[in-house]
Enzyme design. Structure first.
Site, PDB file in Angstrom:
ATOM      1  N   GLY A 214       0.846  -1.186   0.000  1.00  0.00           N
ATOM      2  CA  GLY A 214       0.000   0.000   0.000  1.00  0.00           C
ATOM      3  C   GLY A 214       0.876   1.227   0.000  1.00  0.00           C
ATOM      4  O   GLY A 214       2.096   1.144   0.195  1.00  0.00           O
TER       5      GLY A 214
ATOM      6  N   GLN B 225       3.195   9.610   2.181  1.00  0.00           N
ATOM      7  CA  GLN B 225       4.490   8.963   1.963  1.00  0.00           C
ATOM      8  C   GLN B 225       5.216   9.506   0.737  1.00  0.00           C
ATOM      9  O   GLN B 225       6.398   9.244   0.558  1.00  0.00           O
ATOM     10  CB  GLN B 225       4.322   7.445   1.825  1.00  0.00           C
ATOM     11  CG  GLN B 225       3.926   6.770   3.125  1.00  0.00           C
ATOM     12  CD  GLN B 225       3.785   5.295   2.931  1.00  0.00           C
ATOM     13  OE1 GLN B 225       2.722   4.802   2.560  1.00  0.00           O
ATOM     14  NE2 GLN B 225       4.875   4.567   3.157  1.00  0.00           N
TER      15      GLN B 225
ATOM     16  N   CYS C 161       7.416  -1.150   6.216  1.00  0.00           N
ATOM     17  CA  CYS C 161       6.914   0.076   5.606  1.00  0.00           C
ATOM     18  C   CYS C 161       7.934   0.605   4.613  1.00  0.00           C
ATOM     19  O   CYS C 161       9.139   0.617   4.910  1.00  0.00           O
ATOM     20  CB  CYS C 161       6.648   1.113   6.703  1.00  0.00           C
ATOM     21  SG  CYS C 161       5.997   2.673   6.111  1.00  0.00           S
ATOM     22  N   LEU C 162       7.442   1.063   3.473  1.00  0.00           N
ATOM     23  CA  LEU C 162       8.332   1.656   2.485  1.00  0.00           C
ATOM     24  C   LEU C 162       9.023   2.906   3.017  1.00  0.00           C
ATOM     25  O   LEU C 162      10.097   3.269   2.549  1.00  0.00           O
ATOM     26  CB  LEU C 162       7.554   1.995   1.206  1.00  0.00           C
ATOM     27  CG  LEU C 162       6.980   0.798   0.445  1.00  0.00           C
ATOM     28  CD1 LEU C 162       6.061   1.273  -0.673  1.00  0.00           C
ATOM     29  CD2 LEU C 162       8.087  -0.092  -0.085  1.00  0.00           C
TER      30      LEU C 162
ATOM     31  N   HIS D 114      -2.671   0.090   8.572  1.00  0.00           N
ATOM     32  CA  HIS D 114      -1.334   0.647   8.388  1.00  0.00           C
ATOM     33  C   HIS D 114      -1.390   1.874   7.476  1.00  0.00           C
ATOM     34  O   HIS D 114      -0.833   2.927   7.796  1.00  0.00           O
ATOM     35  CB  HIS D 114      -0.420  -0.434   7.790  1.00  0.00           C
ATOM     36  CG  HIS D 114       0.965   0.023   7.492  1.00  0.00           C
ATOM     37  ND1 HIS D 114       2.046  -0.366   8.247  1.00  0.00           N
ATOM     38  CD2 HIS D 114       1.458   0.835   6.527  1.00  0.00           C
ATOM     39  CE1 HIS D 114       3.147   0.204   7.753  1.00  0.00           C
ATOM     40  NE2 HIS D 114       2.810   0.933   6.697  1.00  0.00           N
ATOM     41  N   GLU D 115      -2.077   1.752   6.335  1.00  0.00           N
ATOM     42  CA  GLU D 115      -2.145   2.876   5.390  1.00  0.00           C
ATOM     43  C   GLU D 115      -2.978   4.023   5.941  1.00  0.00           C
ATOM     44  O   GLU D 115      -2.619   5.191   5.769  1.00  0.00           O
ATOM     45  CB  GLU D 115      -2.681   2.416   4.032  1.00  0.00           C
ATOM     46  CG  GLU D 115      -1.789   1.422   3.318  1.00  0.00           C
ATOM     47  CD  GLU D 115      -0.328   1.837   3.214  1.00  0.00           C
ATOM     48  OE1 GLU D 115      -0.033   3.041   3.059  1.00  0.00           O
ATOM     49  OE2 GLU D 115       0.539   0.949   3.285  1.00  0.00           O
TER      50      GLU D 115
ATOM     51  N   HIS E  20      -1.039   6.273   8.233  1.00  0.00           N
ATOM     52  CA  HIS E  20      -0.196   7.267   7.555  1.00  0.00           C
ATOM     53  C   HIS E  20      -0.948   8.582   7.338  1.00  0.00           C
ATOM     54  O   HIS E  20      -0.359   9.659   7.441  1.00  0.00           O
ATOM     55  CB  HIS E  20       0.287   6.738   6.199  1.00  0.00           C
ATOM     56  CG  HIS E  20       1.492   5.864   6.280  1.00  0.00           C
ATOM     57  ND1 HIS E  20       2.686   6.279   6.818  1.00  0.00           N
ATOM     58  CD2 HIS E  20       1.680   4.583   5.871  1.00  0.00           C
ATOM     59  CE1 HIS E  20       3.568   5.294   6.737  1.00  0.00           C
ATOM     60  NE2 HIS E  20       2.983   4.250   6.179  1.00  0.00           N
TER      61      HIS E  20
END
Length: 190
Positions: free
Chosen positions: A48, A53, A101-102, A143-144, A147
């Site tokens: 995601g 981000q 996480c990216l 998680h997304e 953010h």
């Protein structure tokens, strides 16, 4: 267009994203942003990606899991675009799972997530969507959405001693975690 993903420490990750007005959704700016999020997520093998981000403070995220090499144990999730998403927990239960996480490259850590949630949002056309997600997939959505509220998974870790590099995770914890994922999928279906 592939955008630069910002990393932990960048103030953009701590911004609370702004709601997108309905009349903005069909604008070229928002359509391009959504397309860029999808392309960037896929290029980085993400499960995601939230607009914060890529340092854009809009309440938009995209999620997709399809035989993801970074998360080979995650069940598939079809491409999902969420605008102004809201989550409602449907149970008091929690699962304790490893996340990555990216924006926190090459790391994993244990996070507590609600295994049954309701998600309400607008899709890329501005239509209302409402659906439930369970198990590991529910954690991916949470998680997304975190953010968009300026949170990263390390903020949700009850015990920072579980933080590990990807290499150490692979060597010491991944096999056991894969078995845990199988149990969660058996219990919740995803």
């Amino acid at each position: 267009m592939i955008r630069k993903i910002v990393h932990i420490g960048n103030p953009a990750l701590r911004q609370i994203a702004d709601e997108v007005k309905r009349d903005e959704i069909k604008s070229a700016e928002i359509k391009n942003l959504i397309d860029d999020l999808i392309e960037t997520m896929r290029d980085a093998n993400g499960a995601g990606l939230a607009s914060t981000q890529i340092a854009v403070p809009k309440r938009i995220c995209v999620i997709e899991v399809k035989k993801n090499p970074r998360y080979p144990y995650k069940p598939d999730i079809p491409l999902t675009v969420l605008i102004n998403p809201k989550v409602t927990f449907l149970t008091e239960d929690r699962i304790n799972v490893y996340e990555g996480c990216l924006s926190v490259p090459n790391m994993r850590g244990r996070v507590e997530r609600c295994p049954e949630i309701l998600i309400e949002a607008l899709d890329r056309n501005g239509d209302e969507v409402s659906f439930t997600s369970k198990g590991i997939s529910a954690g991916t959505f949470q998680h997304e959405l975190d953010h968009l509220d300026g949170l990263i998974y390390t903020d949700r870790m009850p015990d920072s001693s579980s933080l590990t590099t990807l290499e150490e995770f692979s060597e010491h914890y991944e096999d056991e975690f894969r078995q845990q994922v199988i149990s969660i999928v058996d219990l919740y279906g995803s």
